[in-house]
Design an enzyme around this catalytic site. Structure first.
Site, PDB file in Angstrom:
ATOM      1  N   HIS A   1       1.344  -9.163  -2.980  1.00  0.00           N
ATOM      2  CA  HIS A   1       0.402  -8.049  -2.978  1.00  0.00           C
ATOM      3  C   HIS A   1       1.155  -6.716  -2.999  1.00  0.00           C
ATOM      4  CE1 HIS A   1      -3.324  -5.950  -2.030  1.00  0.00           C
ATOM      5  NE2 HIS A   1      -2.639  -5.239  -1.154  1.00  0.00           N
TER       6      HIS A   1
ATOM      7  N   ASP B   1       0.210 -17.679  -3.709  1.00  0.00           N
ATOM      8  CA  ASP B   1       0.991 -16.681  -4.443  1.00  0.00           C
ATOM      9  C   ASP B   1       0.068 -15.931  -5.394  1.00  0.00           C
ATOM     10  OD1 ASP B   1       2.941 -15.127  -5.561  1.00  0.00           O
ATOM     11  OD2 ASP B   1       3.721 -16.718  -6.872  1.00  0.00           O
TER      12      ASP B   1
ATOM     13  N   GLU C   1       1.973 -10.574   1.105  1.00  0.00           N
ATOM     14  CA  GLU C   1       2.326  -9.169   0.890  1.00  0.00           C
ATOM     15  C   GLU C   1       3.843  -9.022   1.050  1.00  0.00           C
ATOM     16  OE1 GLU C   1      -0.347  -6.436   2.728  1.00  0.00           O
ATOM     17  OE2 GLU C   1       0.709  -4.675   2.000  1.00  0.00           O
TER      18      GLU C   1
ATOM     19  N   ASP D   1       0.854  -1.196   0.000  1.00  0.00           N
ATOM     20  CA  ASP D   1       0.000   0.000   0.000  1.00  0.00           C
ATOM     21  C   ASP D   1       0.889   1.245   0.000  1.00  0.00           C
ATOM     22  OD1 ASP D   1       0.887  -0.632   2.594  1.00  0.00           O
ATOM     23  OD2 ASP D   1      -0.730   0.497   3.535  1.00  0.00           O
TER      24      ASP D   1
HETATM   25  O1  9MR Z   1       1.924  -6.817   9.548  1.00  0.00           O
HETATM   26  C1  9MR Z   1       0.689  -6.425  10.109  1.00  0.00           C
HETATM   27  C2  9MR Z   1       0.101  -7.576  10.881  1.00  0.00           C
HETATM   28  O2  9MR Z   1       0.920  -7.903  11.970  1.00  0.00           O
HETATM   29  C3  9MR Z   1      -1.293  -7.215  11.350  1.00  0.00           C
HETATM   30  O3  9MR Z   1      -1.888  -8.351  11.945  1.00  0.00           O
HETATM   31  C4  9MR Z   1      -2.135  -6.735  10.172  1.00  0.00           C
HETATM   32  C5  9MR Z   1      -3.533  -6.313  10.568  1.00  0.00           C
HETATM   33  O4  9MR Z   1      -3.507  -5.205  11.396  1.00  0.00           O
HETATM   34  O5  9MR Z   1      -1.510  -5.652   9.537  1.00  0.00           O
HETATM   35  C6  9MR Z   1      -0.251  -5.958   9.021  1.00  0.00           C
HETATM   36  O6  9MR Z   1       0.303  -4.807   8.485  1.00  0.00           O
HETATM   37  C7  9MR Z   1      -0.196  -4.280   7.278  1.00  0.00           C
HETATM   38  C8  9MR Z   1      -0.521  -2.834   7.523  1.00  0.00           C
HETATM   39  O7  9MR Z   1      -1.601  -2.748   8.403  1.00  0.00           O
HETATM   40  C9  9MR Z   1      -0.783  -2.049   6.245  1.00  0.00           C
HETATM   41  N1  9MR Z   1       0.286  -2.209   5.317  1.00  0.00           N
HETATM   42  C10 9MR Z   1       0.529  -3.604   4.988  1.00  0.00           C
HETATM   43  C11 9MR Z   1       0.913  -4.371   6.219  1.00  0.00           C
HETATM   44  C12 9MR Z   1       1.264  -5.825   5.893  1.00  0.00           C
HETATM   45  O8  9MR Z   1       0.181  -6.578   5.523  1.00  0.00           O
END
Ligand code: 9MR
Length: 734
Positions: A657, A705, A714, A326
């Site tokens: 992602h 994947d 991601e 993102d």
């Molecule tokens: O890495 C994060 C994970 O530990 C959490 O459980 C999750 C939900 O809150 O979010 C992950 O982080 C994401 C972030 O919120 C937004 N950018 C992408 C991150 C990786 O998926």
């Protein structure tokens, strides 16, 4: 398969033979082909129970639970299959809507435990007494659905580290096989000659993979070369090397990965590779709104998340790295990620050996290569400047606190180049966690920049001190959980005590001042157990990282206290060794109930860093070898038969992602670059792909994947940063 016997006795409640029991506060009645529980009001969920014991499930087999329920008044109910005795290990849990009208419910799961299980319904906690009725209850074995049963059986039966094994290190492979006895295997070299042979050790059913496994050990073979494979009967493994130079290239690729994550700068094709050239993102060129003048979040959403907080200033928060796939930039995750790049640098300086390229000015592919400053510091600086810019200016309310995050006000979706993002951006409320994290990383950075850039080092240290004071004055400004529609990740955290401990640790390591030592001693984490095998370190829980830093660099601590800190690391690392010995895939990671967490690969890397620290402290090669072996899992010795690092090994992810590495949905865009770590298996199905395709998956196989599978696939700065550390450690440590 013949119709399987029902494991529930008289689940139609017709013969008076059912074996349901009820705990305190619940009265059971049986009439009209149903079982009803009259549940008294109050208590916690687990204070009012009904259940049935003595269920004999076979690990690896699949079962269907079905029943009809009615709840009056309506109330959601959970049903659990768990061990019928301590430690009540959960095999599966279901949520039933529970409406007054009778409604059927059915769910499938794979058993993972040999011990006798129970089906249990926790019913307590209602305001008024209520009635819960069940009928047509059954629990039967079913044919596994194609998707669930076969996932760990796809790919070669013999799983190896697809990159290779160290000449003098452990060399083990995992064989997926139902055979109850040892099987023979051969090691074949690139010229097809048999150069070794042995027999496997059967290791039984692995609940994390959902299959039975064997371990093939060929550690004794120590002749370097490429193109080796293991063979057993008709099975052959992927090819691998035996070498002492396995991780040098990965150190470069994993670090170079950060450059095209940069915001606010054009990415040059001559540096990042032609396919990766792109215009600068978020610098105010349409359709971007730009990050040079961003205001605080306003309106209903701000009110819902942060009450009456607001601000009247705007900040230039351009630059920094995009967090992941993102376009958000989050101070907490930015801080922990840059801290691990800086830790790679510090480890290199103290333990890396004179010949290591880790401190080099031409280590990676970045525009600053050759500027006279080590590349690791150049890359770190890109993020550090952004983190400093996230601080509330002097004279404003909350001055010195750090804004938790800045991102779009609504989610965008792939494909979307950073420069094409049209959404408005907003600053979110400062948080205690972000402020302590920035204090920590700024203090850490100031000691590492002292030689190459003393002016920046001084700026960092005064920012660190300012943040420390501000966070202590605002100790419970917590980052909340949103409804998921806020346009960015939450990075929510309800406990800032670990962030305080980390900040105190880095400020002490840099300044040696008594204030910070006092704060360390007062912290619950000072002597607490902070290195769990569920993942020693995580953006939300930074105490483990702080402990490692104190152990490695805390020479100014009084001796008894330094000994305490160091021995806690060695104790945790020894626990990891015994855990590894019991893991057929060699990974060091033991989540509760085998439920793999979001970013599980990263948690495995953090556990490897505990081992690397133990090795640096003790020189005991058992820790080095355990770190090498745990990396086998990341590079292919796993239930997916997949290396999780793009471009490494025979099979690696291509479609992580990301909005700009979005080749899967826009062929004009590239796939992620070599050295991109995928998040890895995630037992919780958060994305549509997991919900559709990964139903009933064994934990290690809850991975796809696919670009839409953001829950398991991601790319993220806090996953590639420990990859840089681990690759650098493994490249240098002997
Ligand atoms: O890495 C994060 C994970 O530990 C959490 O459980 C999750 C939900 O809150 O979010 C992950 O982080 C994401 C972030 O919120 C937004 N950018 C992408 C991150 C990786 O998926």
């Amino acid at each position: 398969m013949a119709a399987a016997a029902d494991l529930i006795v008289d689940g139609r409640f017709e013969q008076g033979r059912d074996t349901f029991w009820a705990g305190e506060g619940v009265a059971l009645t049986r009439s009209g082909r149903q079982l009803c529980a009259d549940v008294s009001a109050g208590g916690d969920t687990w204070d009012r129970l009904i259940g049935v014991n003595g269920l004999k499930l076979e690990p690896g087999l699949h079962y269907r639970l079905s029943l009809s329920t009615a709840a009056d008044p309506a109330r959601a109910v959970s049903a659990r299959i768990q061990r019928g005795a301590e430690p009540w290990t959960v095999q599966s849990e279901f949520s039933i809507a529970g409406a007054p009208e009778r409604a059927p419910f059915s769910a499938d799961f794979m058993a993972s435990e040999e011990d006798e299980a129970q089906l249990i319904f926790p019913l307590g906690g209602a305001e008024k007494s209520w009635r819960f009725c069940i009928d047509d209850l059954s629990l039967v074995e079913i044919e596994a659905s194609a998707g669930a049963a076969s996932r760990a059986n796809q790919g070669p039966a013999i799983r190896v580290n697809q990159l290779g094994y160290f000449t003098d290190g452990p060399k083990r492979a995992t064989v997926i096989s139902d055979a109850r006895r040892a099987i023979s295997f051969q090691l074949i070299d690139a010229g097809d000659a048999v150069v070794g042979e042995g027999t496997t050790r059967p290791s039984g059913f692995d609940p994390s993979a959902g299959v039975r496994t064997h371990v093939a050990d060929f550690s004794a073979y120590a002749v370097p070369g490429n193109g080796y494979r293991l063979v057993s009967g008709d099975w052959t493994s992927d090819r691998f090397s035996i070498s002492d130079d396995l991780y040098g290239r990965l150190r470069v690729d994993a670090l170079s990965w950060f450059y095209p994550q940069r915001s606010g700068i054009q990415i040059r094709g001559d540096i990042a590779g032609k396919a990766y050239a792109r215009p600068a993102g978020h610098i105010g060129v349409a359709p971007n709104e730009g990050d040079q003048s961003v205001g605080c979040l306003t309106g209903d959403e701000a009110k819902a998340l942060y009450g009456d907080w607001s601000c009247s200033y705007r900040l230039d928060v351009s630059g920094g790295w995009y967090d992941a796939g993102d376009h958000g930039k989050y101070a907490v995750n930015g801080a922990v990620s840059v801290a691990q790049l800086l830790a790679t640098f510090e480890r290199g300086r103290v333990f890396g050996g004179a010949a290591s390229p880790v401190l080099g000015d031409r280590l990676s592919h970045i525009p600053e290569s050759g500027n006279g400053i080590p590349d690791l510091l150049d890359e770190a600086r890109w993020e550090l400047q952004f983190l400093l810019a996230m601080m509330v200016p002097d004279g404003e309310p909350l001055a010195g606190m750090v804004h938790h995050k800045i991102h779009d006000t609504e989610w965008s979706s792939p494909p979307m180049l950073p420069s094409e993002d049209p959404k408005p951006r907003a600053l979110h409320r400062p948080s205690t966690a972000a402020t302590f994290d920035v204090a920590a990383v700024a203090a850490q950075a100031s000691r590492l920049f002292a030689k190459d850039n003393p002016t920046f080092a001084a700026t960092l240290l005064s920012a660190a001190r300012k943040a420390w004071v501000a966070a202590n004055a605002n100790p419970v400004l917590l980052a909340p959980k949103s409804d998921g529609n806020s346009g960015g990740g939450d990075y929510d955290d309800d406990d800032a005590s670990d962030e305080l401990y980390w900040a105190a640790a880095e400020l002490f390591l840099t300044t040696g001042e008594a204030t910070y030592l006092d704060a360390l001693r007062a912290s619950p984490h000072w002597s607490g157990d902070v290195l769990p095998s569920t993942g020693a370190f995580h953006w939300r829980n930074v105490a483990g990282f702080a402990r490692l830093q104190l152990a490695l660099y805390g020479v100014a601590l009084p001796k008894a206290e330094l000994d305490m800190v160091r021995s806690s690391v060695l104790t945790a690392a020894r626990t990891f060794l015994s855990l590894q010995a019991a893991e057929p895939f060699g990974q060091i990671y033991r989540p509760a109930n085998h439920q793999y967490d979001w970013g599980s690969n990263q948690l495995i890397l953090q556990n490897i860093i505990v081992l690397s620290t133990a090795f640096d402290l003790s020189g005991d090669k058992a820790f080095l070898n355990a770190a090498r072996e745990s990396m086998d899992y990341i590079l292919g010795r796993n239930a997916m038969a997949m290396s999780y690092i793009t471009g490494y090994g025979a099979r690696s992810p291509e479609n992580q992602h990301s909005r700009w590495y979005a080749h899967q949905v826009d062929p004009t865009l590239p796939n992620p670059p070599v050295g991109s770590l995928a998040g890895g298996p995630n037992s919780t199905p958060v994305d549509a792909i997991a919900k559709q395709r990964l139903q009933g998956c064994a934990p290690q196989t809850c991975y796809a994947d696919d670009i839409e599978a953001y829950g398991s696939n991601e790319i993220t700065i806090n996953w590639n940063a420990p990859l840089v550390y681990v690759a650098s450690f493994l490249a240098d440590a002997r």
